[in-house]
Design a protein around this motif. Structure first.
Motif, PDB file in Angstrom:
ATOM      1  N   UNK A  62       0.968  -1.092  -0.043  1.00 25.75           N
ATOM      2  CA  UNK A  62       0.151  -0.064  -0.014  1.00 25.75           C
ATOM      3  C   UNK A  62       0.745   1.318  -0.018  1.00 25.75           C
ATOM      4  N   UNK A  63       1.573   1.376   1.047  1.00 31.36           N
ATOM      5  CA  UNK A  63       2.665   2.421   1.046  1.00 31.36           C
ATOM      6  C   UNK A  63       4.188   2.103   0.993  1.00 31.36           C
ATOM      7  N   UNK A  64       4.502   0.961   0.974  1.00 31.85           N
ATOM      8  CA  UNK A  64       5.851   0.356   0.892  1.00 31.85           C
ATOM      9  C   UNK A  64       6.543   0.014   2.276  1.00 31.85           C
ATOM     10  N   UNK A  65       5.870  -0.114   3.183  1.00 31.47           N
ATOM     11  CA  UNK A  65       6.419  -0.736   4.339  1.00 31.47           C
ATOM     12  C   UNK A  65       6.423  -2.534   4.183  1.00 31.47           C
ATOM     13  N   UNK A  66       5.521  -3.135   3.962  1.00 34.44           N
ATOM     14  CA  UNK A  66       5.332  -4.610   3.953  1.00 34.44           C
ATOM     15  C   UNK A  66       6.086  -4.964   2.637  1.00 34.44           C
ATOM     16  N   UNK A  67       6.191  -4.303   1.596  1.00 32.51           N
ATOM     17  CA  UNK A  67       6.928  -4.544   0.360  1.00 32.51           C
ATOM     18  C   UNK A  67       8.335  -4.533   0.621  1.00 32.51           C
ATOM     19  N   UNK A  68       8.872  -3.657   1.476  1.00 31.87           N
ATOM     20  CA  UNK A  68      10.391  -3.497   1.670  1.00 31.87           C
ATOM     21  C   UNK A  68      10.706  -4.828   2.751  1.00 31.87           C
ATOM     22  N   UNK A  78      18.596 -14.832  -1.685  1.00 32.48           N
ATOM     23  CA  UNK A  78      19.150 -14.839  -2.921  1.00 32.48           C
ATOM     24  C   UNK A  78      18.561 -14.458  -4.163  1.00 32.48           C
ATOM     25  N   UNK A  79      17.542 -13.866  -4.185  1.00 33.59           N
ATOM     26  CA  UNK A  79      16.380 -13.561  -5.055  1.00 33.59           C
ATOM     27  C   UNK A  79      16.895 -11.986  -5.392  1.00 33.59           C
ATOM     28  N   UNK A  80      16.582 -11.510  -6.573  1.00 33.17           N
ATOM     29  CA  UNK A  80      16.695 -10.208  -6.851  1.00 33.17           C
ATOM     30  C   UNK A  80      15.387  -9.419  -6.897  1.00 33.17           C
ATOM     31  N   UNK A  81      15.261  -8.715  -5.779  1.00 32.59           N
ATOM     32  CA  UNK A  81      14.100  -7.973  -5.330  1.00 32.59           C
ATOM     33  C   UNK A  81      14.261  -6.523  -5.041  1.00 32.59           C
ATOM     34  N   UNK A  82      13.396  -5.588  -5.718  1.00 33.95           N
ATOM     35  CA  UNK A  82      13.186  -4.240  -5.730  1.00 33.95           C
ATOM     36  C   UNK A  82      12.163  -3.862  -5.079  1.00 33.95           C
ATOM     37  N   UNK A  83      12.092  -2.842  -3.862  1.00 36.20           N
ATOM     38  CA  UNK A  83      10.785  -2.280  -3.394  1.00 36.20           C
ATOM     39  C   UNK A  83      10.470  -0.996  -4.106  1.00 36.20           C
ATOM     40  N   UNK A  84       9.062  -1.174  -4.278  1.00 37.96           N
ATOM     41  CA  UNK A  84       8.466   0.129  -5.130  1.00 37.96           C
ATOM     42  C   UNK A  84       8.107   1.038  -4.079  1.00 37.96           C
ATOM     43  N   UNK A  85       8.818   2.062  -4.069  1.00 35.38           N
ATOM     44  CA  UNK A  85       8.724   3.168  -2.912  1.00 35.38           C
ATOM     45  C   UNK A  85       7.420   3.719  -3.193  1.00 35.38           C
ATOM     46  N   UNK A  86       6.692   4.273  -2.015  1.00 39.38           N
ATOM     47  CA  UNK A  86       5.349   4.528  -1.805  1.00 39.38           C
ATOM     48  C   UNK A  86       4.100   3.591  -2.300  1.00 39.38           C
ATOM     49  N   UNK A  87       4.629   2.593  -2.650  1.00 35.50           N
ATOM     50  CA  UNK A  87       3.466   1.549  -2.935  1.00 35.50           C
ATOM     51  C   UNK A  87       2.366   1.902  -3.958  1.00 35.50           C
ATOM     52  N   UNK A  88       1.148   1.309  -3.831  1.00 38.88           N
ATOM     53  CA  UNK A  88       0.093   1.517  -4.553  1.00 38.88           C
ATOM     54  C   UNK A  88      -0.524   2.863  -4.422  1.00 38.88           C
ATOM     55  N   UNK A  89      -0.457   3.647  -3.441  1.00 40.03           N
ATOM     56  CA  UNK A  89      -0.713   5.114  -3.189  1.00 40.03           C
ATOM     57  C   UNK A  89      -0.083   5.941  -4.250  1.00 40.03           C
ATOM     58  N   UNK A  90       1.301   5.682  -4.397  1.00 42.58           N
ATOM     59  CA  UNK A  90       2.089   6.450  -5.475  1.00 42.58           C
ATOM     60  C   UNK A  90       1.645   6.168  -6.589  1.00 42.58           C
TER      61      UNK A  90
END
Length: 109
Positions: A62-68, A78-90
């Protein structure tokens, strides 16, 4: 999770064709999500990690906390993961496309 930095990008920098993983809860997903996203709630991610592709995964909530948290864990294993800052609100603010599963106009719950 202390001290782990997670790579992060802005929704406007998301590469085209990126694998977008939405880790929000079912009710949030139903209300509105990115058209091409894959939905695995955060609580199910450990059990379902094999569903993810081997390449980069862009994680959104939603805002980037859980995704972080999810991105940090994925990188830790060992995966390649990137957080989408600001989440779905952004995402919504940026005017990017959204769909819903509810039959109602999509929104960020």
């Amino acid at each position: 999770m202390g001290g782990m930095t997670v790579p992060e990008i802005d929704v406007t920098q998301l590469p085209s064709g990126a694998f977008l993983l939405d880790v929000r809860e079912n009710d949030e997903w139903v209300a509105g999500h990115a058209p091409d996203a894959t939905h695995i709630p955060l609580g199910e991610l450990q059990a379902r990690v094999d569903e993810l592709p081997s390449g980069p995964v862009y994680v959104v909530c939603r805002v980037g906390g859980r995704s972080a948290h999810a991105a940090a864990w994925l990188n830790h294993i060992g995966r390649d993961a990137v957080n989408v800052g600001g989440g779905m609100q952004s995402w919504e603010t940026a005017g990017k496309p959204m769909v819903s599963e509810s039959g109602q106009p999509p929104f960020v719950a």
